[in-house]
Design a protein around this motif. Structure first.
Motif, short mmCIF file in Angstrom:
data_model
loop_
_atom_site.label_atom_id
_atom_site.label_comp_id
_atom_site.label_asym_id
_atom_site.label_seq_id
_atom_site.Cartn_x
_atom_site.Cartn_y
_atom_site.Cartn_z
N HIS A 184 0.83 -1.21 0.00
CA HIS A 184 0.00 0.00 0.00
C HIS A 184 0.87 1.26 0.00
CE1 HIS A 184 -2.81 3.08 1.49
NE2 HIS A 184 -3.70 2.37 0.82
N TYR A 185 1.94 1.25 0.75
CA TYR A 185 2.85 2.40 0.81
C TYR A 185 3.51 2.63 -0.55
CZ TYR A 185 6.74 5.38 2.17
OH TYR A 185 7.64 6.41 2.26
N ASN A 186 3.96 1.55 -1.19
CA ASN A 186 4.69 1.66 -2.46
C ASN A 186 3.79 1.96 -3.66
OD1 ASN A 186 7.22 1.21 -1.30
ND2 ASN A 186 6.99 -1.00 -1.47
N TYR A 187 2.57 1.40 -3.69
CA TYR A 187 1.74 1.49 -4.89
C TYR A 187 0.46 2.32 -4.70
CZ TYR A 187 4.89 -2.16 -6.39
OH TYR A 187 6.01 -2.87 -6.72
N GLY A 188 0.12 2.66 -3.47
CA GLY A 188 -1.02 3.51 -3.22
C GLY A 188 -2.38 2.84 -3.26
N HIS A 189 -2.42 1.52 -3.36
CA HIS A 189 -3.69 0.79 -3.31
C HIS A 189 -3.46 -0.55 -2.63
CE1 HIS A 189 -2.56 -1.86 -6.72
NE2 HIS A 189 -1.99 -0.77 -7.21
N GLU A 190 -4.57 -1.20 -2.30
CA GLU A 190 -4.50 -2.48 -1.57
C GLU A 190 -3.92 -3.59 -2.46
OE1 GLU A 190 -5.15 -2.81 1.64
OE2 GLU A 190 -5.89 -0.77 1.85
N ILE A 191 -3.23 -4.51 -1.84
CA ILE A 191 -2.67 -5.66 -2.53
C ILE A 191 -3.79 -6.62 -2.90
CG2 ILE A 191 -2.27 -6.99 -0.41
CD1 ILE A 191 0.44 -7.86 -1.62
N SER A 192 -3.66 -7.31 -4.02
CA SER A 192 -4.66 -8.32 -4.39
C SER A 192 -4.37 -9.61 -3.62
CB SER A 192 -4.63 -8.59 -5.89
OG SER A 192 -3.47 -9.33 -6.24
N ILE A 193 -5.38 -10.43 -3.50
CA ILE A 193 -5.23 -11.70 -2.79
C ILE A 193 -4.22 -12.60 -3.50
CG2 ILE A 193 -6.43 -13.79 -2.01
CD1 ILE A 193 -8.95 -12.05 -1.78
N ALA A 194 -4.24 -12.59 -4.84
CA ALA A 194 -3.31 -13.42 -5.60
C ALA A 194 -1.86 -13.02 -5.36
CB ALA A 194 -3.65 -13.35 -7.09
N ILE A 195 -1.59 -11.73 -5.34
CA ILE A 195 -0.21 -11.27 -5.11
C ILE A 195 0.22 -11.60 -3.69
CG2 ILE A 195 1.26 -9.23 -4.93
CD1 ILE A 195 -0.34 -8.03 -7.27
N LEU A 196 -0.66 -11.36 -2.70
CA LEU A 196 -0.32 -11.68 -1.31
C LEU A 196 -0.08 -13.18 -1.15
CD1 LEU A 196 0.14 -10.76 1.60
CD2 LEU A 196 -2.32 -11.06 1.98
N THR A 197 -0.90 -13.98 -1.80
CA THR A 197 -0.72 -15.44 -1.74
C THR A 197 0.65 -15.84 -2.26
OG1 THR A 197 -3.09 -15.83 -1.99
CG2 THR A 197 -1.63 -17.65 -2.52
N LYS A 198 1.05 -15.26 -3.38
CA LYS A 198 2.36 -15.58 -3.96
C LYS A 198 3.48 -15.15 -3.02
CE LYS A 198 5.11 -15.25 -8.08
NZ LYS A 198 5.30 -14.72 -9.40
#
Length: 190
Positions: free
Chosen positions: A88-102
């Motif tokens: 969120h700090y780096n990209y300004g929006h919430e992480i997706s579940i798929a990216i967090l899972t990876k």
């Protein structure tokens, strides 16, 4: 890592055994809903035991349910929350579940191949909603991850999965999912 006579890594088998001896987690995705539930069969034996949470809010879109060793669960949940905050700090929006899972999968997998570390004795379900509807991922103790419609980890997970395979459908409502979970629990005597 040491391989046993069957060509498998003994420590990963031990990590999987730790998950199979822990609480049961059932997660089911329906048409517009997703439900996760944990059942701790040890509470039946010792009514005075302290209830430990096994479902964790990671951010406003993602929940993790876990089965396995408590210290390992706390370690990975803390890391997942850090991944979310950093993203969120780096990209300004919430992480997706798929990216967090990876990211979590890579983190858990790093413990299986690094010398001086033991594999983490945990498995997880990551759940949440995105633009394309409810999402459910499972991460195993060796770091593999799967995009699923339903899953179970922990005690009795094989029997529960067999039960769900015969009864799950894509168009389940929230009420149907709850009915399915309670029927599953009654049939598997948890």
């Amino acid at each position: 890592s040491m391989f046993n006579s069957r060509g498998k890594i003994s420590q990963i088998e031990n990590a999987n055994k730790a998950v199979l001896q822990s609480n049961t987690v059932i997660s089911i995705k329906g048409l517009n809903s997703i439900i996760t539930m944990t059942i701790d069969s040890n509470l039946k034996k010792d009514i005075t035991s302290q209830i430990e949470p096994k479902i964790f809010i990671i951010n406003k879109n993602i929940v993790i349910s876990a089965s396995g060793l408590k210290p390992d669960i706390i370690l990975v949940v803390s890391k997942a929350r850090k991944f979310c905050k950093d993203f969120h700090y780096n990209y300004g929006h919430e992480i997706s579940i798929a990216i967090l899972t990876k990211e979590i999968s890579n983190y858990i997998q790093s413990y299986t191949c690094s010398s001086g570390f033991r594999p983490l004795g945990v498995s997880f379900h990551l759940l949440g909603f995105e633009k394309n509807g409810p999402q459910l991922f499972e991460i195993t103790a060796d770091g593999k991850f799967f995009d699923l419609n339903f899953s179970s980890i922990g005690k009795s997970s094989v029997d529960i999965l067999d039960f769900l395979k015969l009864r799950w459908s894509r168009d389940l409502s929230m009420k149907n999912i709850l009915d399915l979970i309670f029927n599953c629990l009654n049939n598997n005597d948890l």
